[in-house]
Structure formats: C-alpha cells, structure tokens
Motif scaffolding. Structure first.
Motif, short mmCIF file in Angstrom:
data_model
loop_
_atom_site.label_atom_id
_atom_site.label_comp_id
_atom_site.label_asym_id
_atom_site.label_seq_id
_atom_site.Cartn_x
_atom_site.Cartn_y
_atom_site.Cartn_z
N PHE A 179 0.83 -1.14 0.05
CA PHE A 179 0.07 -0.10 -0.12
C PHE A 179 0.93 1.14 -0.03
O PHE A 179 0.56 2.41 -0.39
N GLN A 180 2.05 1.07 0.71
CA GLN A 180 3.02 2.32 0.82
C GLN A 180 3.76 2.49 -0.47
O GLN A 180 3.93 3.74 -0.93
N GLU A 181 4.16 1.52 -1.23
CA GLU A 181 4.77 1.52 -2.33
C GLU A 181 4.46 0.70 -3.34
O GLU A 181 4.88 -0.59 -3.67
N PRO A 182 3.18 1.15 -4.16
CA PRO A 182 2.47 0.39 -5.01
C PRO A 182 3.43 0.12 -6.32
O PRO A 182 4.43 1.03 -6.49
N LYS A 183 3.37 -1.01 -6.87
CA LYS A 183 4.10 -1.44 -8.11
C LYS A 183 3.37 -1.88 -9.21
O LYS A 183 2.18 -2.23 -9.25
N GLU A 184 3.99 -1.85 -10.31
CA GLU A 184 3.16 -2.27 -11.72
C GLU A 184 3.12 -3.74 -11.70
O GLU A 184 3.95 -4.29 -11.40
N ILE A 185 1.99 -4.14 -12.37
CA ILE A 185 1.74 -5.50 -12.17
C ILE A 185 1.60 -6.15 -13.75
O ILE A 185 0.89 -5.38 -14.52
N MET A 186 2.32 -6.92 -14.08
CA MET A 186 2.15 -7.77 -15.41
C MET A 186 1.05 -8.70 -15.24
O MET A 186 1.19 -9.85 -14.85
N SER A 187 -0.12 -8.23 -15.43
CA SER A 187 -1.44 -9.11 -15.31
C SER A 187 -1.52 -10.59 -16.18
O SER A 187 -2.27 -11.22 -15.50
N PRO A 188 -1.17 -10.41 -17.38
CA PRO A 188 -1.20 -11.65 -18.07
C PRO A 188 -0.71 -12.64 -17.42
O PRO A 188 -1.00 -13.83 -17.28
N VAL A 189 0.77 -12.44 -16.79
CA VAL A 189 1.62 -13.37 -16.36
C VAL A 189 0.76 -14.04 -14.88
O VAL A 189 0.55 -15.15 -14.36
N MET A 190 0.31 -12.95 -14.18
CA MET A 190 -0.36 -12.90 -12.89
C MET A 190 -1.75 -13.97 -13.08
O MET A 190 -1.93 -14.85 -12.43
#
Length: 206
Positions: A107-118
């Motif tokens: 929550f403090q440090e949001p990160k980009e997500i590679m959603s297809p892999v997820m």
C-alpha cells in the motif's frame, strides 16, 4: 475398500494415507515453484501471497505426512493427529500474518503488475489446487481425522485464493487499478483467519 488404492488389500498394512499425502505434496511443491517465479516476474503481491500460503500448505502436508508415517510405525493415533492439527492451524495464522505485513508495505509502495502473467500462473495454481482437493477427498473415512480436515482447509482456501487472484488479475488487466492487488491480499488473509478460527471451534473436529 472405499478410499483405498487398488493394490491395498489389508487394512493392517495400509499405507494409502501416506501415498495420498505424498501425491498432494508433489503437486503443492510444483505450484509453489511456479507461483514464486510468476510472482517475481509479474510483480503481483497477491500471487506472492498465494505462494506464501502454498508454502504453508507444504509445511502442513509434511506435518500430516509425518504424522501418518509415525502412526503406521506404532505411535498413538489421537496424539499424533492432534499435534499435526494444532501445527496446521498455527501455520494458517502465520501465513495470514505474513500476507498482512506484505500488504501494508505494498500500500505504501504500489508497483506495476504484469497482469497476463499473474492471471496465467494463478489459473494453473487453481487447477493444481483442484487436483489436490480431489486427491484428499478420495481418502477413506478413517483417514479423515482432524489433521486431514485442517489440511483440506489449506487446500480449499488456496483454490479460492487462486480464483480471486485470477479475477483480480483480469480487473487489473482491464483497468490498470494496481490497488486491487494488495486489497485482494488482505481479503485472502482475512478469509484464512476466518477458516482457521472456524475449524478450531468446530465441534465435529473434537
């Protein structure tokens, strides 16, 4: 005999529970490796949280498997199963606490997500969880003791968790709302605590 493997003819010499748990452990370790790799590549905390839960599952399976082996070697049934049950419940709470800790940081440090892999890895994990569930449900009645039921909670919670991660990954993919990832993790932790508490006070497990 219902719940036993085909070549099991003598209940006194039955190692079906050990064999069943060994198969579940192999599936669990495979899922764990895939989710750790997928979580690192995708940057998904929800997937890492799922991997953390699977790690807890692995420990719970090893504990239950060890209890089954000790029982076959002559240990007292109730004492062994009760110890395995308590350890498995403790692991559920430990995993939930770890997920909450990691979620606060995210929550403090949001990160980009590679959603297809997820999504892909979570779906594969969910299929593995379903296979585990089917293996455990095939056990004979005498093998469905407290430790077995606590282990089933581990597996079913993982199955639901994988489904939630798939849904969250699709939502992130469509909207780029990365906040969904840590929110999912919190929901997962809460559900794990709820099921562990419910199992602790379930009169059918006493």
């Amino acid at each position: 005999m219902a719940g036993h493997y085909i070549n099991c003819f003598d209940p006194a010499d039955c190692w079906c529970e050990v064999r069943r748990l060994s198969r579940v452990l192999v599936v669990t370790l495979t899922i764990l490796v895939l989710q750790v790799i997928g979580g690192i590549i995708s940057g998904s905390l929800a997937l890492i949280a799922d991997a953390g839960h699977v790690f807890g599952d692995s420990a719970a399976i090893v504990v239950t498997l060890l209890a089954a082996v000790l029982f076959k070697l002559g240990a007292k049934t109730r004492q062994v199963h009760e110890t395995a049950f308590r350890i498995n419940i403790g692991l559920l709470f430990l995993v939930a606490g770890w997920i909450v800790f990691e979620t606060i940081e995210r929550f403090q440090e949001p990160k980009e997500i590679m959603s297809p892999v997820m999504v892909t890895i979570a779906f594969i994990g969910g299929m593995g969880n379903y296979i585990q569930h089917r293996i455990l449900e095939g056990a004979s009645a005498e093998h469905k003791h407290r430790a077995h039921r606590s282990l089933s909670v581990h597996v079913v919670s993982d199955l639901l968790q994988s489904g939630a991660v798939v849904a969250g990954g699709i939502l992130i993919w469509a909207s780029n709302w990365v906040i969904v990832d840590p929110l999912l993790s919190l929901l997962i932790a809460g559900w794990i605590c709820f099921k562990a508490t419910q199992l602790m006070f379930d009169p059918d497990t006493h």
